[in-house]
Design a protein around this motif. Structure first.
Motif, mmCIF file in Angstrom:
data_model
loop_
_atom_site.group_PDB
_atom_site.id
_atom_site.type_symbol
_atom_site.label_atom_id
_atom_site.label_comp_id
_atom_site.label_asym_id
_atom_site.label_seq_id
_atom_site.Cartn_x
_atom_site.Cartn_y
_atom_site.Cartn_z
ATOM 1 N N GLY A 13 0.796 -1.220 0.000
ATOM 2 C CA GLY A 13 0.000 0.000 0.000
ATOM 3 C C GLY A 13 0.828 1.268 0.000
ATOM 4 N N ALA A 14 2.122 1.150 0.245
ATOM 5 C CA ALA A 14 2.990 2.337 0.259
ATOM 6 C C ALA A 14 3.421 2.666 -1.161
ATOM 7 C CB ALA A 14 4.216 2.076 1.121
ATOM 8 N N ALA A 15 3.580 3.940 -1.432
ATOM 9 C CA ALA A 15 4.052 4.363 -2.742
ATOM 10 C C ALA A 15 5.528 4.009 -2.886
ATOM 11 C CB ALA A 15 3.844 5.859 -2.921
ATOM 12 N N ALA A 16 5.888 3.566 -4.051
ATOM 13 C CA ALA A 16 7.280 3.245 -4.340
ATOM 14 C C ALA A 16 7.935 4.437 -5.021
ATOM 15 C CB ALA A 16 7.349 2.012 -5.243
ATOM 16 N N SER A 17 9.239 4.396 -5.113
ATOM 17 C CA SER A 17 10.008 5.441 -5.780
ATOM 18 C C SER A 17 10.694 4.819 -6.990
ATOM 19 C CB SER A 17 11.047 6.017 -4.813
ATOM 20 O OG SER A 17 11.868 6.940 -5.473
ATOM 21 N N TYR A 18 10.586 5.492 -8.141
ATOM 22 C CA TYR A 18 11.177 4.991 -9.377
ATOM 23 C C TYR A 18 12.057 6.049 -10.007
ATOM 24 C CZ TYR A 18 7.773 1.203 -9.213
ATOM 25 O OH TYR A 18 7.039 0.119 -8.836
ATOM 26 N N LEU A 19 13.185 5.618 -10.544
ATOM 27 C CA LEU A 19 14.037 6.467 -11.361
ATOM 28 C C LEU A 19 14.161 5.779 -12.711
ATOM 29 C CD1 LEU A 19 15.943 8.889 -11.792
ATOM 30 C CD2 LEU A 19 17.802 7.412 -11.003
ATOM 31 N N LEU A 20 13.554 6.370 -13.725
ATOM 32 C CA LEU A 20 13.610 5.824 -15.075
ATOM 33 C C LEU A 20 14.630 6.626 -15.866
ATOM 34 C CD1 LEU A 20 10.830 4.913 -13.888
ATOM 35 C CD2 LEU A 20 10.046 4.795 -16.236
ATOM 36 N N ILE A 21 15.603 5.950 -16.424
ATOM 37 C CA ILE A 21 16.682 6.599 -17.159
ATOM 38 C C ILE A 21 16.491 6.316 -18.641
ATOM 39 C CG2 ILE A 21 19.179 6.758 -17.463
ATOM 40 C CD1 ILE A 21 19.392 5.671 -14.538
ATOM 41 N N ALA A 113 20.504 5.522 -4.398
ATOM 42 C CA ALA A 113 20.920 5.156 -3.045
ATOM 43 C C ALA A 113 19.788 5.289 -2.026
ATOM 44 C CB ALA A 113 22.105 6.010 -2.610
ATOM 45 N N GLU A 114 18.692 5.916 -2.430
ATOM 46 C CA GLU A 114 17.553 6.056 -1.518
ATOM 47 C C GLU A 114 16.934 4.695 -1.251
ATOM 48 O OE1 GLU A 114 14.787 8.700 -3.389
ATOM 49 O OE2 GLU A 114 16.121 10.420 -3.224
ATOM 50 N N ASP A 115 16.488 4.487 -0.034
ATOM 51 C CA ASP A 115 15.818 3.234 0.312
ATOM 52 C C ASP A 115 14.599 3.035 -0.577
ATOM 53 O OD1 ASP A 115 17.567 2.553 2.308
ATOM 54 O OD2 ASP A 115 16.347 3.389 3.929
ATOM 55 N N GLY A 116 14.510 1.877 -1.175
ATOM 56 C CA GLY A 116 13.332 1.513 -1.941
ATOM 57 C C GLY A 116 13.246 2.088 -3.341
ATOM 58 N N CYS A 117 14.249 2.816 -3.785
ATOM 59 C CA CYS A 117 14.206 3.370 -5.140
ATOM 60 C C CYS A 117 14.496 2.260 -6.142
ATOM 61 C CB CYS A 117 15.216 4.508 -5.310
ATOM 62 S SG CYS A 117 15.156 5.225 -6.988
ATOM 63 N N ARG A 118 13.656 2.192 -7.149
ATOM 64 C CA ARG A 118 13.834 1.201 -8.211
ATOM 65 C C ARG A 118 14.310 1.922 -9.464
ATOM 66 N NH1 ARG A 118 8.560 -0.390 -5.821
ATOM 67 N NH2 ARG A 118 9.002 -2.276 -4.632
ATOM 68 N N GLY A 119 15.444 1.518 -9.980
ATOM 69 C CA GLY A 119 15.997 2.125 -11.181
ATOM 70 C C GLY A 119 15.753 1.270 -12.403
ATOM 71 N N VAL A 120 15.393 1.928 -13.499
ATOM 72 C CA VAL A 120 15.169 1.225 -14.771
ATOM 73 C C VAL A 120 15.870 2.044 -15.854
ATOM 74 C CG1 VAL A 120 13.468 0.342 -16.401
ATOM 75 C CG2 VAL A 120 12.893 0.470 -13.977
ATOM 76 N N TRP A 121 16.730 1.392 -16.635
ATOM 77 C CA TRP A 121 17.469 2.062 -17.699
ATOM 78 C C TRP A 121 16.907 1.604 -19.044
ATOM 79 C CZ3 TRP A 121 22.288 4.890 -17.029
ATOM 80 C CH2 TRP A 121 22.829 5.336 -18.214
ATOM 81 N N HIS A 122 16.694 2.567 -19.935
ATOM 82 C CA HIS A 122 16.212 2.244 -21.297
ATOM 83 C C HIS A 122 17.128 2.894 -22.294
ATOM 84 C CE1 HIS A 122 13.519 2.845 -24.837
ATOM 85 N NE2 HIS A 122 13.393 1.559 -24.641
#
Length: 122
Positions: A13-21, A113-122
């Motif tokens: 139920g918590a919002a996640a953090s995403y970094l899309l590159i 480096a943030e807790d829970g950040c999900r990185g995706v590279w395209h």
């Protein structure tokens, strides 16, 4: 290969953090545009989303009326443009969409480096 819809992990139920590159231009085929739409979908689902445009991806932020960038901004996505890539392509900040900000690779490192950040590279 067709783009697949975004599947998000159960975060209780918590919002996640995403970094899309994004390293490709929007002209690089249908997946480039779909990748940015994934960012919109994640933001609309309530997640924190940042898009980092690097390499040829920075060219997608040129101009004041860029539909893809405007759509990201409307969804609340923070759009960052790699300073080095912009400089290598002679893109002054005044040539970029007002919805983006110039950022260095240190911003990417800090985000990942943030807790829970999900990185995706395209």
């Amino acid at each position: 290969m067709e783009a697949q819809p975004v599947r998000t992990a159960d975060t209780g139920g918590a919002a996640a953090s995403y970094l899309l590159i994004e390293s490709k231009g929007t002209w690089a085929g249908p997946n480039a545009g779909t990748f940015l739409l994934d960012a919109v979908a994640l933001a609309e689902a309530g997640h924190r989303v940042r898009v980092y445009l690097v390499e040829d991806g920075v060219l997608g932020a040129v101009g004041t009326a860029v539909p893809e960038i405007e759509r990201l901004a409307e969804a609340g996505v923070e759009v960052l443009v790699d300073d080095f890539s912009a400089a290598q392509r002679a893109l002054a900040p005044t040539r970029l969409s007002p919805h983006v900000r110039i950022a260095g690779m240190d911003s990417v490192a800090a985000a990942l480096a943030e807790d829970g950040c999900r990185g995706v590279w395209h």
